[in-house]
Design an enzyme around this catalytic site. Structure first.
Site, PDB file in Angstrom:
ATOM      1  N   ASP A 159       0.842  -1.199   0.000  1.00 36.15           N
ATOM      2  CA  ASP A 159       0.000   0.000   0.000  1.00 36.15           C
ATOM      3  C   ASP A 159       0.876   1.247   0.000  1.00 36.15           C
ATOM      4  O   ASP A 159       1.870   1.339   0.731  1.00 36.15           O
ATOM      5  CB  ASP A 159      -0.887  -0.035   1.255  1.00 36.15           C
ATOM      6  CG  ASP A 159      -1.930   1.067   1.267  1.00 36.15           C
ATOM      7  OD1 ASP A 159      -2.363   1.480   0.177  1.00 36.15           O
ATOM      8  OD2 ASP A 159      -2.328   1.491   2.364  1.00 36.15           O
ATOM      9  N   ASN A 218     -10.088   0.632   0.683  1.00 37.16           N
ATOM     10  CA  ASN A 218      -9.039   0.498   1.686  1.00 37.16           C
ATOM     11  C   ASN A 218      -9.601   0.818   3.067  1.00 37.16           C
ATOM     12  O   ASN A 218     -10.269   1.842   3.249  1.00 37.16           O
ATOM     13  CB  ASN A 218      -7.878   1.441   1.381  1.00 37.16           C
ATOM     14  CG  ASN A 218      -6.985   0.911   0.275  1.00 37.16           C
ATOM     15  OD1 ASN A 218      -7.393   0.035  -0.490  1.00 37.16           O
ATOM     16  ND2 ASN A 218      -5.777   1.447   0.186  1.00 37.16           N
ATOM     17  N   GLY A 265      -8.140   8.444   7.326  1.00 37.28           N
ATOM     18  CA  GLY A 265      -8.392   8.663   8.743  1.00 37.28           C
ATOM     19  C   GLY A 265      -9.843   8.976   9.030  1.00 37.28           C
ATOM     20  O   GLY A 265     -10.750   8.504   8.352  1.00 37.28           O
ATOM     21  N   SER A 292     -12.879   3.900   6.001  1.00 40.68           N
ATOM     22  CA  SER A 292     -13.265   3.971   7.419  1.00 40.68           C
ATOM     23  C   SER A 292     -14.160   5.184   7.635  1.00 40.68           C
ATOM     24  O   SER A 292     -13.800   6.307   7.268  1.00 40.68           O
ATOM     25  CB  SER A 292     -12.015   4.090   8.303  1.00 40.68           C
ATOM     26  OG  SER A 292     -11.245   2.911   8.226  1.00 40.68           O
TER      27      SER A 292
END
Length: 931
Positions: A725, A877, A824, A858
């Site tokens: 990554d 991801n 994040g 996320s």
């Protein structure tokens, strides 16, 4: 030369004097005489090798070898060995007075003494290598002057020379069917002297005869499995009961093979076997009411039991109008022109009698002219003057003729097709033939058209968790070069297990069993771990004192390889057997196959079988690789195309996702707990997944982290890829490719567009050459990625126009885009994704057959994720949420370290499983093997 104590000389002196013409007493005590002997052998070996090298150089420069010899023996450059050995070379008389093997041994002792004394013996080492090459080339028991044959091979000349001066022959000199002086010649020049090919294609005519069942069934008795190297859709029988042969006849095929493996037998045993099979063929054909023609398929370099096998068949089926001799095999570079059989060596045609194959310890011969070869092999029963031949002129301008033995000349596959059409016409008029041919004749005779080499994708071979098995039994120099190339191309990803031939051939029963047990157990473990594994015989040629001994050694080695493969319990992804005897014995004895289907070829001349239902591994692809076929890189090419890497696991995972309209989760991992969490969640959910490692994690966990990911991926029962990554350092990315990553991400998004494009393009070429999947990034995300902070003001959305150019130029497989997503945690007011931009980017990536990737999953709601999938996102991801779950458990008091690890794993697994559900990948691989 003798050395020892005074007392020793007092006792043995009279005996030594009686033994010696001249006795040299060496001072210094016992052992010094041996030291002088070592020095003598060093000089002798180097002088013989240099004599061969000097003569080869002179001949290559066009100097008559005999004139050269006469000049040098009267010059200061001469030596006793030059004077004594060169006449052997000139006369091509290698009657062993002192054999090649003796200098293999003696120079080996010399080098050992050099190592003990810490003296680097460069000349002795070079000479030793030449004698080793000569021994492995089949000259071990010939006179040591035969070392010149290595130089002759390398220089493309012959030092042998008659007393009378010889003229170099040119293509224009080939005006007779029986050239008096056969030389190495330019392939292009010789083929250029031939008339144009027959203008019509006879294949349709042949197919018409076959389809109407007018032509006789071709029954091919194959003396090793490599004869199937030009056919496809054909059955191979490894048993020959009347009932099994009758069953094939009743299917009304054009052709079928019976694997005899008779080349591995003595002449007497081969004759008995072939006679028995021919009897069963005749009986089965009578019961099935079918007519047939028998072809004895043999080696295209003329090795095999000729004429014994043809005599055996003739004793059963009766007299025929002609024996057809046709060793033409262009896939291996074998041509028959003006009755001379040639073996291509790059751009040269070498007469077969001058090749390494003619020096075979069991099936050696001298003649290159096939008429003379028949006379030689039949010990004069057929006189070369009485043997008919069908010239290329005849095939290209007229029709064939026949005699008691008939040589078929051919320089193209169409030549063989023209002959085959004529042969069928003759058979329809009642003529009967018995054939001894190479593989090309078979496909031409039944009218098979060319079929492109097969790949695992063509055959529907799935990516499985087990490694591929490569077994190398052939010891010919071509095989050794191919093995060396394989090792060079795959220095780390393939494991090598070497079977010691000396231990197997002449060791004790205990040492033999220990060797077999060690290799079989190691191979089982390696294959189960998904590692491609090579089992090969040691490369030093071990020979016996005669042909019978040599066959016995071959039998012991082959039986050891069979026993090893029989003990391997793991089902290999594929099995490649290198060498005719090896491939036959593994199919029949190790795999217990009594029937197989020839699917096609992996490379020209390299057949692929599908093993029958009765075998140990039904349906397993079995690649039969002849010992004398292919370029130096041929084995490496096949292994590369059949390796798990070649199937591009990452690409297959995303293709399945695109076809199923779902996405795949890529989860960053840092340790064993993270890896186990991803694998466990994927297994429970029946979902594919991607383990990805960020460069900062790679620098911390190093190769151990990568190895753990690769091992976990290979042993999972769902598709798992291992991905680098956000690779920003070019060398770091290239190192990752070497470490075995399935896919890599090139992140040059921090660079100006043109610089990003050029660097990505350069690294992509390197990755694709290793069959590694490539993801790149265009646009700049804000947020934090494993310590890499990107301020919000640096955020840059992906430009569709730039994306189109970027994909067109770089040819990357996947593109990570920025549409307002962040690394994040998202702001409190939630993500602000631009779906109109995503739709455009989805259309562009689809146009370039690339996949759309979104980082920063996320914190995205299920509805947002579904909308992204709708617009073509196939990979998300995920990092922050999984890491947070891990860190949170560390703050809770636990009894033990194992409790902490277990709780952390469970917490991460819960997050991952939920993501897999949201991405829509759950349940896609329930109750399925790792495909």
């Amino acid at each position: 030369m003798a050395a020892g104590s005074a007392e020793a000389f007092r006792r043995a002196g009279q005996v030594l004097e009686a033994m010696s013409e001249t006795l040299y007493v060496i001072d210094g005590g016992a052992g010094k005489g041996s030291a002088v002997k070592v020095v003598n052998q060093l000089l002798a070996g180097v002088h013989i090798a240099s004599a061969g090298e000097a003569m080869a150089l002179g001949a290559r420069m066009g100097v008559n070898p005999r004139l050269l010899y006469q000049s040098i023996i009267n010059s200061s450059g001469s030596s006793w060995m030059f004077v004594n050995r060169v006449p052997h070379m000139l006369d091509a008389d290698y009657t062993p007075l002192s054999a090649v093997n003796i200098f293999v041994k003696d120079l080996g002792i010399v080098l050992a003494q050099g190592r003990n004394c810490r003296v680097h013996l460069h000349l002795a080492a070079t000479a030793h290598q030449q004698f080793l090459s000569a021994a492995s080339g089949g000259f071990a028991f010939e006179d040591d002057a035969a070392v010149v044959k290595i130089y002759e091979k390398l220089a493309g000349i012959s030092v042998a020379c008659e007393e009378k001066d010889s003229q170099i022959i040119t293509p224009a000199a080939f005006t007779s069917h029986e050239p008096s002086n056969i030389k190495i010649i330019s392939k292009q020049e010789l083929l250029g002297t031939l008339p144009p090919q027959w203008p019509e294609d006879p294949v349709d005519q042949i197919r018409s005869s076959e389809d109407s069942k007018q032509a006789r069934v071709l029954v091919v008795l194959d003396d090793d499995p490599t004869g199937t190297q030009t056919v496809h859709g054909i059955t191979v029988l490894t048993e020959w009961t009347v009932e099994s042969i009758k069953e094939e006849f009743l299917k009304q095929p054009s052709c079928f093979f019976i694997l005899t493996n008779s080349r591995a037998l003595s002449s007497d045993k081969a004759s008995v076997l072939v006679r028995s099979i021919a009897s069963n063929v005749k009986a089965a054909a009578t019961l099935a009411e079918r007519s047939f023609t028998i072809v004895l398929r043999g080696d295209s370099t003329l090795r095999g039991h000729f004429p014994e096998e043809l005599d055996a068949v003739a004793s059963v089926i009766g007299e025929t109008d002609a024996w057809i001799i046709c060793p033409f095999f262009p896939q291996g570079g074998r041509y028959t022109i003006h009755d001379v059989h040639y073996v291509a060596d790059e751009d040269k045609l070498v007469p077969a009698g001058e090749t390494e194959f003619a020096k075979d310890a069991v099936f050696g011969y001298k003649a290159s002219n096939l008429k003379q070869w028949v006379e030689e092999k039949t010990k004069g029963r057929f006189n070369s003057k009485d043997i008919a031949s069908i010239s290329i002129d005849t095939l290209r301008n007229g029709g064939p003729e026949t005699g008691s033995v008939c040589i078929v000349n051919a320089a193209s596959e169409k030549d063989i097709s023209v002959f085959s059409a004529g042969m069928i016409q003759a058979e329809l008029k009642g003529r009967r033939f018995l054939c001894r041919t190479a593989a090309t004749f078979v496909s031409a005779r039944i009218g098979l058209k060319y079929k492109a080499p097969l790949t695992p994708t063509n055959l529907g071979v799935p990516t499985c968790k087990n490694g591929g098995l490569i077994v190398v039994g052939s010891y010919v120099p071509k095989t050794t070069k191919q093995v060396e190339a394989l090792r060079a191309q795959f220095p780390n990803s393939i494991h090598w297990l070497e079977l010691s031939v000396p231990n197997i051939a002449s060791g004790s029963i205990i040492s033999r069993e220990s060797e077999i047990n060690h290799i079989s157990r190691a191979a089982d473990a390696l294959l189960a771990a998904g590692i491609d594994t090579v089992i090969m015989t040691s490369r030093t040629l071990v020979t016996g004192k005669d042909d019978s001994d040599n066959l016995e050694i071959n039998s012991k080695v082959s039986s050891a390889l069979v026993e090893i493969v029989k003990r391997i319990q793991v089902y290999p992804r594929y099995l490649l057997a290198k060498g005719g005897i090896t491939s036959s014995d593994l199919a029949t004895k190790a795999m217990k196959a009594s029937k197989a289907e020839v699917l096609g070829q992996a490379l020209p001349g390299v057949p692929i079988w599908r093993l029958g239902a009765e075998s140990r591994h039904p349906g397993m692809p079995y690649i039969v690789f002849p010992g004398n076929v292919g370029s130096s890189s041929a084995i490496a090419e096949i292994v590369a195309s059949w390796s798990c890497k070649s199937l591009q696991i990452a690409k297959n995972i995303l293709l399945e996702a695109a076809n199923g309209h779902y996405a795949v989760g890529a989860f960053n991992v840092y340790n064993l707990e993270g890896i186990s969490s991803v694998i466990s969640a994927a297994k429970d959910e029946g979902s594919p997944a991607i383990l990805q490692i960020h460069p900062t994690a790679l620098r911390h966990g190093k190769g151990a982290l990568v190895a753990a990911c690769i091992s976990a991926a290979k042993t999972a029962n769902v598709p798992i890829a291992v991905h680098l990554d956000h690779g920003t350092d070019e060398q770091e990315i290239l190192d990752a490719i070497d470490m075995g990553f399935d896919s890599i991400m090139i992140d040059c998004s921090h660079l100006p567009f043109k610089e990003n494009l050029e660097r990505t393009k350069r690294i992509t070429i390197a990755a694709h050459s290793r069959n590694v999947f490539v993801e790149a990034e265009l646009g700049r995300l804000s947020g934090t990625e494993d310590g890499l902070t990107v301020e919000e003001y640096e955020e840059k959305l992906t430009d569709p126009i730039q994306a189109d150019e970027f994909l067109r130029e770089t040819k990357v497989d996947a593109l990570a885009v920025c549409i307002g997503n962040v690394h994040g945690i998202y702001p409190k007011d939630g993500p602000k994704l631009k779906f109109d931009l995503l739709q455009k980017l989805g259309e562009i990536t689809s146009k370039h057959n690339s996949f759309l990737v979104l980082h920063g999953a996320s914190g995205l709601s299920p509805d947002v994720i579904k909308e992204c999938i709708k617009h073509g996102v196939r990979k998300f991801n995920v990092n922050t949420e999984v890491r947070s779950a891990y860190v949170t458990t560390l703050r809770e008091p636990k009894k033990d370290l194992l409790d902490i690890m277990s709780c952390a794993q469970d917490a991460m697994k819960t997050v991952i499983a939920e993501k897999l559900k949201v991405f829509g990948s759950s349940g896609k691989f329930l109750n399925q093997a790792h495909v």
